[in-house]
Design a protein around this motif. Structure first.
Motif, PDB file in Angstrom:
ATOM      1  N   ARG A   1       0.826  -1.210   0.000  1.00  0.00           N
ATOM      2  CA  ARG A   1       0.000   0.000   0.000  1.00  0.00           C
ATOM      3  C   ARG A   1       0.860   1.259   0.000  1.00  0.00           C
ATOM      4  O   ARG A   1       0.480   2.289   0.526  1.00  0.00           O
ATOM      5  CB  ARG A   1      -0.956  -0.019   1.183  1.00  0.00           C
ATOM      6  CG  ARG A   1      -2.114  -0.987   0.927  1.00  0.00           C
ATOM      7  CD  ARG A   1      -2.670  -1.578   2.201  1.00  0.00           C
ATOM      8  NE  ARG A   1      -3.764  -2.500   1.922  1.00  0.00           N
ATOM      9  CZ  ARG A   1      -3.601  -3.757   1.528  1.00  0.00           C
ATOM     10  NH1 ARG A   1      -2.380  -4.229   1.382  1.00  0.00           N
ATOM     11  NH2 ARG A   1      -4.633  -4.534   1.280  1.00  0.00           N
TER      12      ARG A   1
ATOM     13  N   GLU B   1      -5.752   3.371  -4.976  1.00  0.00           N
ATOM     14  CA  GLU B   1      -5.621   4.295  -3.851  1.00  0.00           C
ATOM     15  C   GLU B   1      -6.907   4.270  -3.036  1.00  0.00           C
ATOM     16  O   GLU B   1      -7.605   5.270  -2.921  1.00  0.00           O
ATOM     17  CB  GLU B   1      -5.321   5.711  -4.350  1.00  0.00           C
ATOM     18  CG  GLU B   1      -4.060   5.813  -5.187  1.00  0.00           C
ATOM     19  CD  GLU B   1      -3.846   7.199  -5.776  1.00  0.00           C
ATOM     20  OE1 GLU B   1      -2.682   7.542  -6.042  1.00  0.00           O
ATOM     21  OE2 GLU B   1      -4.830   7.931  -5.978  1.00  0.00           O
TER      22      GLU B   1
ATOM     23  N   GLU C   1      -1.862  14.839  -1.644  1.00  0.00           N
ATOM     24  CA  GLU C   1      -0.642  14.107  -1.319  1.00  0.00           C
ATOM     25  C   GLU C   1       0.431  15.104  -0.908  1.00  0.00           C
ATOM     26  O   GLU C   1       0.734  16.044  -1.650  1.00  0.00           O
ATOM     27  CB  GLU C   1      -0.153  13.286  -2.514  1.00  0.00           C
ATOM     28  CG  GLU C   1       1.070  12.448  -2.183  1.00  0.00           C
ATOM     29  CD  GLU C   1       1.529  11.586  -3.341  1.00  0.00           C
ATOM     30  OE1 GLU C   1       2.196  10.573  -3.102  1.00  0.00           O
ATOM     31  OE2 GLU C   1       1.227  11.936  -4.494  1.00  0.00           O
TER      32      GLU C   1
ATOM     33  N   PHE D   1      -2.790   5.736   3.343  1.00  0.00           N
ATOM     34  CA  PHE D   1      -2.242   5.420   2.027  1.00  0.00           C
ATOM     35  C   PHE D   1      -1.173   6.445   1.691  1.00  0.00           C
ATOM     36  O   PHE D   1      -1.450   7.652   1.629  1.00  0.00           O
ATOM     37  CB  PHE D   1      -3.326   5.446   0.948  1.00  0.00           C
ATOM     38  CG  PHE D   1      -2.796   5.135  -0.437  1.00  0.00           C
ATOM     39  CD1 PHE D   1      -2.585   3.825  -0.821  1.00  0.00           C
ATOM     40  CD2 PHE D   1      -2.478   6.153  -1.323  1.00  0.00           C
ATOM     41  CE1 PHE D   1      -2.066   3.534  -2.072  1.00  0.00           C
ATOM     42  CE2 PHE D   1      -1.962   5.877  -2.572  1.00  0.00           C
ATOM     43  CZ  PHE D   1      -1.762   4.560  -2.955  1.00  0.00           C
ATOM     44  N   SER D   2       0.056   5.980   1.513  1.00  0.00           N
ATOM     45  CA  SER D   2       1.170   6.819   1.114  1.00  0.00           C
ATOM     46  C   SER D   2       1.244   8.044   2.017  1.00  0.00           C
ATOM     47  O   SER D   2       1.163   7.944   3.230  1.00  0.00           O
ATOM     48  CB  SER D   2       1.007   7.202  -0.368  1.00  0.00           C
ATOM     49  OG  SER D   2       2.172   7.835  -0.850  1.00  0.00           O
TER      50      SER D   2
ATOM     51  N   TYR E   1      -0.844  10.776   1.790  1.00  0.00           N
ATOM     52  CA  TYR E   1      -2.076  11.554   1.605  1.00  0.00           C
ATOM     53  C   TYR E   1      -2.642  12.012   2.945  1.00  0.00           C
ATOM     54  O   TYR E   1      -2.554  11.310   3.959  1.00  0.00           O
ATOM     55  CB  TYR E   1      -3.131  10.717   0.886  1.00  0.00           C
ATOM     56  CG  TYR E   1      -2.998  10.734  -0.625  1.00  0.00           C
ATOM     57  CD1 TYR E   1      -3.679  11.672  -1.390  1.00  0.00           C
ATOM     58  CD2 TYR E   1      -2.190   9.815  -1.277  1.00  0.00           C
ATOM     59  CE1 TYR E   1      -3.562  11.683  -2.775  1.00  0.00           C
ATOM     60  CE2 TYR E   1      -2.067   9.816  -2.657  1.00  0.00           C
ATOM     61  CZ  TYR E   1      -2.759  10.762  -3.397  1.00  0.00           C
ATOM     62  OH  TYR E   1      -2.645  10.773  -4.762  1.00  0.00           O
TER      63      TYR E   1
END
Length: 679
Positions: free
Chosen positions: A104, A490, A647, A671-672, A674
């Protein structure tokens, strides 16, 4: 983005916690939570906490959620079906959590374990994935010498192998040096909440005839509360001007209550159970002084909280107390000495108002604040990364590392293509064949270029459809468009956008790319709604127009410009041909080894783009590092926006400060990098 130096970007830190608060035990490991919150001020963090269940098997269950604005993975793992597998089961669950996070797009730069046992699993993880390991040690088993010989060997291996061991006090560090004399030790203390534990601004209350003694502790034998009760029973024969409030719960509570009744103290000793931090602070402000009669303590947070509020402390000569409880702040007694404890309580009852605690309170709040602890950890993280980058390695290790990286790259690409082929179909038989051939070509290309880390690319042109959403997209040959339109890639970002967006709403997509979110949003808001898609690059903007035409959408306005802080300028951007999904506005942050092509495009402020729109339901920004520049030209736009999803590739703190000034509440998405900001 992966090539940026650690000092130029927000680090990603994975915390592995041996103890952590749970609904059943809300104060277990709460000090580890405070360390995590401190590091979250300066880094993008995730926490893994694993508990074993009663099942037998191989597959752990992973729960992924946001707690205290921190991504938290709680793992319930089974016992492996062979004897003496407790640690293997635990390590297997931690490895599963790491794979889950990497799938992820959370790829940690640092592994940070809390307690030696978690450090053993962290060491395995660090060795497999070539990541630096830090271990923060909290356990009292070292000063109490309760570790079995085989556990001592494991702890020694962990402490000698990790980049840095961070005991929470010099007291604990002394015992760690006995086990691991060659370990690299840096003391990093526990954290107090300086917003709660601060002196009251109200005028001091008049002296009371009945003094209030306070204890805040886990009710276990090691805390020595039974000795305090014995001391109060002795003191009760000569004076009765005190009461004792005990905050906390634990396995010894029933024994302590029986002891209280047996000693005839039931009228002056009150058990209040577990209390929140805010309630603890309120009790401390009302008390005369705090007593902490612990027999062994690696740190001891309650006395520091009391001193930070301005209350004197009576503690034992263990842990950090000799360092902080000076003659101006309170008294110290030997642990387990009931006679000395009774005499010290007697003196405190008469002279507690004469201690000058406020002089040291400000220094303590600064030393143990989240900001100070988080900054210290950040320095150690950068030090660890620098040491790893400069570490010498022989040709065999370099070759082994290259083979391992190539295998991971190919394995990850195979999984991604499997998801693509499962979720997307060619619009025609020819398109389906082109999609499958592109998967084979891309995977073969990775065998010849194992070191190249990139998104999947479609070698052949095709049109794909997502049957679950009834949308189609045209994929450019030699591009990574197929990855950009992968459904639910995403997932949390998609949920954040579409759980609020409804009919007749307005959606602004900054960095629209080929239009995955633009197309879905245009269908969601309907003919009466409105979508603004901002895409700077001409070829990508043309592909976006093609996808809108394929889906027969007429409620989208395309703005072919770069969202920036000023309008009317021209900016030169750099990108690698074919990697349209990784185009960045910050040329210095792309890989120096990549072949880049310049493109000059006009700029336009978001306030100018959205001037005619009265209200924006959702604003999405994903422009690979230029989000802050875009937001600087969006003051009026933010004023009429309900939710922002973006992001934070760069300037995370500056972006969050700007959004907070416009009245947004911020939470991280799992997620990442963000974040979601709501009014």
């Amino acid at each position: 983005m992966e090539s940026r130096s650690s000092s130029q970007r927000t680090l990603r830190v994975l915390h592995i916690a041996a103890w952590y608060p749970t609904p059943a035990h809300p104060v277990a490991g709460v000090f580890i939570l405070e360390h995590v919150r401190a590091t979250a001020l300066y880094a993008n963090v995730a926490v893994v906490y694993a508990e074993r269940n009663r099942r037998i098997g191989f597959k752990p269950h992973i729960s992924d959620s946001l707690e205290h604005e921190i991504r938290t993975l709680r793992i319930s793992y089974p016992r492996l079906p062979f004897p003496k597998s407790a640690f293997l089961s635990y390590a297997w669950s931690i490895l599963a959590a790491y794979r889950y996070l990497r799938s992820r797009r959370f790829k940690p730069d640092i592994i940070h374990a809390h307690v030696w046992y978690a450090g053993a699993a962290g060491l395995l993880l660090a060795r497999l994935h070539r990541r630096p390991l830090l271990v923060t040690e909290h356990a009292s088993v070292f000063p109490r010498r309760l570790l079995k010989p085989r556990h001592q060997r494991i702890a020694r291996k962990v402490f000698h192998s990790c980049h840095r061991v961070c005991p929470v006090s010099e007291y604990l560090a002394k015992y760690i040096r006995e086990i691991a004399p060659h370990s690299r030790i840096t003391v990093v203390p526990n954290v107090i909440d300086t917003t709660l534990f601060t002196p009251t601004e109200a005028p001091p209350a008049p002296p009371q005839t009945t003094k209030r003694i306070l204890v805040v502790a886990l009710l276990s034998p090691i805390k020595g509360i039974n000795h305090l009760l014995d001391a109060l029973a002795q003191l009760r024969t000569k004076r009765t001007d005190f009461v004792l409030d005990i905050l906390g719960d634990g396995p010894a509570r029933s024994d302590l209550e029986l002891q209280t009744a047996r000693l005839g103290l039931a009228d002056v000793v009150r058990f209040h159970g577990l209390k929140s931090k805010a309630e603890v602070a309120a009790f401390m402000r009302e008390c005369s002084f705090l007593v902490h009669p612990s027999l062994c303590e690696t740190f001891g947070i309650a006395p520091i909280e009391a001193l930070s509020i301005g209350k004197p402390v009576l503690a034992t000569t263990v842990g950090i107390f000799p360092e902080i409880v000076t003659p101006d702040c309170g008294l110290l007694v030997p642990p387990g000495d009931t006679q000395a404890l009774a005499a010290a309580v007697d003196r405190m009852l008469d002279h507690h108002a004469e201690f000058n605690v406020l002089g040291a309170a400000a220094a303590l709040r600064n030393k143990f604040s989240r900001e100070t602890v988080g900054h210290r950890y950040t320095e150690l993280y950068h030090e660890a990364l620098t040491a790893q980058e400069n570490a010498p390695s022989g040709p065999f290790l370099r070759a082994l590392s290259a083979i391992r990286a190539a295998f991971r790259n190919l394995k990850g690409a195979t999984r991604t293509w499997a998801r693509i082929l499962a979720r997307l179909r060619g619009a025609t038989t020819r398109d389906e064949l082109s999609l499958c051939l592109s998967a084979c070509i891309d995977l073969c290309d990775r065998l010849f270029h194992p070191a190249e880390v990139r998104n999947p690319r479609c070698a052949l042109p095709c049109t794909v459809r997502d049957t679950s959403k009834s949308v189609v997209f045209r994929i450019r040959p030699g591009s990574d468009d197929i990855y950009s339109v992968l459904p639910r890639r995403e997932g949390p970002v998609e949920t954040a956008i579409f759980d609020l967006l409804g009919l007749s709403d307005t959606f602004v997509d900054v960095g629209a790319n080929v239009g995955y979110y633009t197309v879905l949003a245009a269908k969601r808001v309907g003919p009466m709604g409105h979508v603004i898609a901002v895409e700077a690059f001409p070829d990508t903007a043309n592909s976006l127009k093609t996808n809108l035409a394929l889906n027969c959408l007429n409620n989208v306005r395309i703005v072919q410009a770069a969202a920036w802080s000023e309008s009317g300028r021209r900016r030169t951007f750099h990108f690698q041909p074919g990697h349209w999904g990784q185009v960045t506005l910050c040329a210095n942050e792309t890989s120096e080894s990549s072949v880049q092509s310049p493109a000059t495009v006009p700029t336009e402020r978001l306030d100018d783009i959205c001037a005619a729109v009265p209200h924006i339901r959702v604003l999405k920004l994903d422009i690979e590092g230029a989000e802050y520049e875009a937001l600087k030209g969006a003051a009026a736009t933010l004023a009429k926006t309900q939710r922002v999803v973006l992001e934070c590739s760069n300037d995370e703190e500056a972006i969050m400060d700007l959004l907070r000034r416009h009245g947004f509440r911020i939470q991280r998405l799992p997620f990442s990098t963000y974040i979601q900001a709501d009014k």
